[in-house]
Scaffold this motif. Structure first.
Motif, PDB file in Angstrom:
ATOM      1  N   ARG A   8       0.826  -1.214   0.000  1.00 49.86           N
ATOM      2  CA  ARG A   8       0.000   0.000   0.000  1.00 49.86           C
ATOM      3  C   ARG A   8       0.858   1.260   0.000  1.00 49.86           C
ATOM      4  NH1 ARG A   8      -3.980  -0.662   4.886  1.00 49.86           N
ATOM      5  NH2 ARG A   8      -4.615   1.431   4.218  1.00 49.86           N
ATOM      6  N   LEU A   9       1.955   1.217   0.745  1.00 46.78           N
ATOM      7  CA  LEU A   9       2.872   2.362   0.745  1.00 46.78           C
ATOM      8  C   LEU A   9       3.482   2.577  -0.637  1.00 46.78           C
ATOM      9  CD1 LEU A   9       4.690   1.765   4.159  1.00 46.78           C
ATOM     10  CD2 LEU A   9       3.312   3.769   3.581  1.00 46.78           C
ATOM     11  N   GLN A  10       3.880   1.499  -1.266  1.00 49.74           N
ATOM     12  CA  GLN A  10       4.469   1.610  -2.604  1.00 49.74           C
ATOM     13  C   GLN A  10       3.461   2.151  -3.612  1.00 49.74           C
ATOM     14  OE1 GLN A  10       5.707  -2.483  -2.862  1.00 49.74           O
ATOM     15  NE2 GLN A  10       7.803  -2.045  -2.188  1.00 49.74           N
ATOM     16  N   LYS A  11       2.224   1.693  -3.527  1.00 50.34           N
ATOM     17  CA  LYS A  11       1.183   2.182  -4.430  1.00 50.34           C
ATOM     18  C   LYS A  11       0.892   3.653  -4.164  1.00 50.34           C
ATOM     19  CE  LYS A  11      -1.080  -2.297  -5.103  1.00 50.34           C
ATOM     20  NZ  LYS A  11      -2.250  -3.135  -4.755  1.00 50.34           N
ATOM     21  N   LEU A  12       0.928   4.042  -2.882  1.00 51.84           N
ATOM     22  CA  LEU A  12       0.673   5.428  -2.511  1.00 51.84           C
ATOM     23  C   LEU A  12       1.695   6.353  -3.170  1.00 51.84           C
ATOM     24  CD1 LEU A  12      -0.265   6.594   1.057  1.00 51.84           C
ATOM     25  CD2 LEU A  12       1.542   7.770  -0.189  1.00 51.84           C
ATOM     26  N   PHE A  13       2.965   5.961  -3.124  1.00 54.13           N
ATOM     27  CA  PHE A  13       4.002   6.802  -3.744  1.00 54.13           C
ATOM     28  C   PHE A  13       3.917   6.771  -5.264  1.00 54.13           C
ATOM     29  CE2 PHE A  13       6.165   6.583   0.435  1.00 54.13           C
ATOM     30  CZ  PHE A  13       6.355   7.946   0.608  1.00 54.13           C
ATOM     31  N   ALA A  14       3.550   5.617  -5.809  1.00 58.98           N
ATOM     32  CA  ALA A  14       3.392   5.540  -7.261  1.00 58.98           C
ATOM     33  C   ALA A  14       2.306   6.504  -7.730  1.00 58.98           C
ATOM     34  CB  ALA A  14       3.054   4.106  -7.671  1.00 58.98           C
ATOM     35  N   GLU A  15       1.240   6.623  -6.965  1.00 57.46           N
ATOM     36  CA  GLU A  15       0.152   7.543  -7.317  1.00 57.46           C
ATOM     37  C   GLU A  15       0.588   9.002  -7.191  1.00 57.46           C
ATOM     38  OE1 GLU A  15      -2.864   6.337  -4.614  1.00 57.46           O
ATOM     39  OE2 GLU A  15      -3.331   4.463  -5.673  1.00 57.46           O
ATOM     40  N   MET A  16       1.481   9.270  -6.239  1.00 57.27           N
ATOM     41  CA  MET A  16       1.973  10.645  -6.076  1.00 57.27           C
ATOM     42  C   MET A  16       2.832  11.082  -7.264  1.00 57.27           C
ATOM     43  SD  MET A  16       3.094  10.956  -2.068  1.00 57.27           S
ATOM     44  CE  MET A  16       1.952  10.721  -0.727  1.00 57.27           C
ATOM     45  N   ASN A  17       3.619  10.168  -7.777  1.00 57.19           N
ATOM     46  CA  ASN A  17       4.500  10.403  -8.924  1.00 57.19           C
ATOM     47  C   ASN A  17       5.741  11.221  -8.568  1.00 57.19           C
ATOM     48  OD1 ASN A  17       5.131  10.012 -11.712  1.00 57.19           O
ATOM     49  ND2 ASN A  17       4.640  12.167 -12.071  1.00 57.19           N
ATOM     50  N   GLN A  18       5.603  12.213  -7.715  1.00 59.26           N
ATOM     51  CA  GLN A  18       6.745  12.991  -7.225  1.00 59.26           C
ATOM     52  C   GLN A  18       6.472  13.360  -5.772  1.00 59.26           C
ATOM     53  OE1 GLN A  18       6.850  16.049 -10.523  1.00 59.26           O
ATOM     54  NE2 GLN A  18       9.040  15.783 -10.221  1.00 59.26           N
ATOM     55  N   ALA A  19       7.496  13.315  -4.930  1.00 60.10           N
ATOM     56  CA  ALA A  19       7.273  13.631  -3.513  1.00 60.10           C
ATOM     57  C   ALA A  19       8.536  14.194  -2.878  1.00 60.10           C
ATOM     58  CB  ALA A  19       6.826  12.383  -2.749  1.00 60.10           C
ATOM     59  N   LEU A  20       8.323  15.183  -2.011  1.00 59.14           N
ATOM     60  CA  LEU A  20       9.392  15.739  -1.181  1.00 59.14           C
ATOM     61  C   LEU A  20       9.177  15.217   0.236  1.00 59.14           C
ATOM     62  CD1 LEU A  20      10.673  19.399  -1.146  1.00 59.14           C
ATOM     63  CD2 LEU A  20      10.110  18.246   0.993  1.00 59.14           C
ATOM     64  N   PRO A 107       6.932  25.990  -0.041  1.00 59.33           N
ATOM     65  CA  PRO A 107       7.326  26.811  -1.195  1.00 59.33           C
ATOM     66  C   PRO A 107       8.446  26.165  -2.010  1.00 59.33           C
ATOM     67  CG  PRO A 107       7.128  28.161   0.775  1.00 59.33           C
ATOM     68  CD  PRO A 107       7.055  26.750   1.226  1.00 59.33           C
ATOM     69  N   LEU A 108       9.365  25.482  -1.330  1.00 55.77           N
ATOM     70  CA  LEU A 108      10.435  24.794  -2.053  1.00 55.77           C
ATOM     71  C   LEU A 108       9.870  23.664  -2.910  1.00 55.77           C
ATOM     72  CD1 LEU A 108      13.251  24.537   0.658  1.00 55.77           C
ATOM     73  CD2 LEU A 108      13.154  26.070  -1.307  1.00 55.77           C
ATOM     74  N   ALA A 109       8.911  22.924  -2.347  1.00 49.75           N
ATOM     75  CA  ALA A 109       8.292  21.839  -3.102  1.00 49.75           C
ATOM     76  C   ALA A 109       7.613  22.381  -4.356  1.00 49.75           C
ATOM     77  CB  ALA A 109       7.285  21.099  -2.224  1.00 49.75           C
ATOM     78  N   LEU A 110       6.891  23.471  -4.214  1.00 52.35           N
ATOM     79  CA  LEU A 110       6.218  24.062  -5.372  1.00 52.35           C
ATOM     80  C   LEU A 110       7.235  24.587  -6.379  1.00 52.35           C
ATOM     81  CD1 LEU A 110       3.351  25.989  -3.514  1.00 52.35           C
ATOM     82  CD2 LEU A 110       3.157  23.871  -4.843  1.00 52.35           C
ATOM     83  N   LYS A 111       8.290  25.220  -5.884  1.00 54.15           N
ATOM     84  CA  LYS A 111       9.329  25.773  -6.758  1.00 54.15           C
ATOM     85  C   LYS A 111      10.029  24.673  -7.544  1.00 54.15           C
ATOM     86  CE  LYS A 111      13.741  28.275  -6.468  1.00 54.15           C
ATOM     87  NZ  LYS A 111      14.717  28.899  -5.526  1.00 54.15           N
ATOM     88  N   TRP A 112      10.268  23.545  -6.875  1.00 58.15           N
ATOM     89  CA  TRP A 112      11.015  22.453  -7.502  1.00 58.15           C
ATOM     90  C   TRP A 112      10.118  21.442  -8.205  1.00 58.15           C
ATOM     91  CZ3 TRP A 112      14.336  21.633  -2.477  1.00 58.15           C
ATOM     92  CH2 TRP A 112      15.271  22.669  -2.383  1.00 58.15           C
TER      93      TRP A 112
END
Length: 270
Positions: A8-20, A107-112
């Protein structure tokens, strides 16, 4: 059951596609960083906040662990001590700490180009008094471990299963948690607590806290280690060492170490 939670954790990150990842170097956020990197590769970024409430050694540990995992890692400065709502150390101090952290990270997440900021809050954290969790929620931070229902014990089991050599690393919350609510927090006080705990670790101790109250240091150790500590430690040398950091009195808590002990005053007042 645990394998299902990992899926479930792996699927959660796959759905996010990008994460900080808000990455302190503790085992919870390290596990999150590991899973995120395994799924997302370079689309996962770990960011550690450097401040006086983080031991320099802990920051170095975070760097080493991130390098071993292979995840990209950045360090940013936070300035929570400049906020009197934090420095005065109210019972909701952690709210202002996490507000500063995520007002820096978002703000860094949005910037990057990272649509999600995630942290290492686990399911057990939700049952303790953690005002910082509310600050994170208000800023849209996600907590994958809590979402999936991963407990602290399961965090360590998963970390061991995934080959993380730090799976049994002792919990190391920020140094500000060593002070009773209402006592002002300063850089000097943080540094002397940090140096005292580092000294105790050179004696081979792992699970410990040095609680600071005015000019007194109160050492907390697991109850089963107290007798041996008293019998085998060169206490005059230890006292001299602590006094060189700025403490006047050095005491030993006979109840022993217990996570969140300073929160018991909240229970007594309700």
């Amino acid at each position: 059951m645990l394998s299902q939670k990992l899926d479930r954790l792996q699927k959660l990150f796959a759905e996010m596609n990008q994460a900080l990842i808000a990455y302190s170097g503790g085992i919870d956020s390290t596990l999150v960083a590991k899973i995120a990197h395994d799924v997302l590769g370079d689309r996962a970024l770990a960011v550690t906040a450097e401040s006086p409430s983080l031991l320099p050694e802990d920051l170095e540990d975070a760097r080493i662990q991130a390098a071993e995992i292979g995840i990209r890692h950045e360090v940013v400065r936070t300035h929570e001590l400049e906020n009197p709502n934090y420095a005065s150390n109210p019972v909701n101090r952690c709210y202002f700490c996490k507000s500063e952290l995520h007002d820096t990270l978002k703000p860094l997440a949005l910037k990057w180009g990272y649509p999600y900021v995630v942290d290492g809050v686990n399911a057990d954290d939700l049952s303790d008094y953690r005002p910082g969790i509310q600050a994170a929620k208000e800023r849209g931070v996600r907590s994958p471990l809590a979402e999936v229902g991963v407990t602290k014990l399961e965090v360590r089991e998963l970390a061991k299963q995934l080959g993380l050599p730090w799976w049994d690393k002792p919990a190391q919350p920020c140094l500000s948690s060593r002070f009773p609510y209402g006592e002002e927090i300063t850089i000097h006080k943080l540094q002397r607590v940090g140096r005292a705990e580092r000294y105790l670790r050179t004696l081979g101790l792992k699970n410990l806290r040095v609680r600071s109250e005015a000019d007194t240091a109160r050492i907390e150790l697991p109850p089963e280690q107290i007798k041996e500590f008293v019998l085998t430690t060169d206490l005059p040398t230890l006292v001299n060492e602590f006094q060189s950091y700025g403490f006047v009195y050095v005491t030993l808590d006979l109840e022993g170490y217990r996570s969140g002990k300073l929160n018991q005053v909240l229970q007594l007042t309700h």
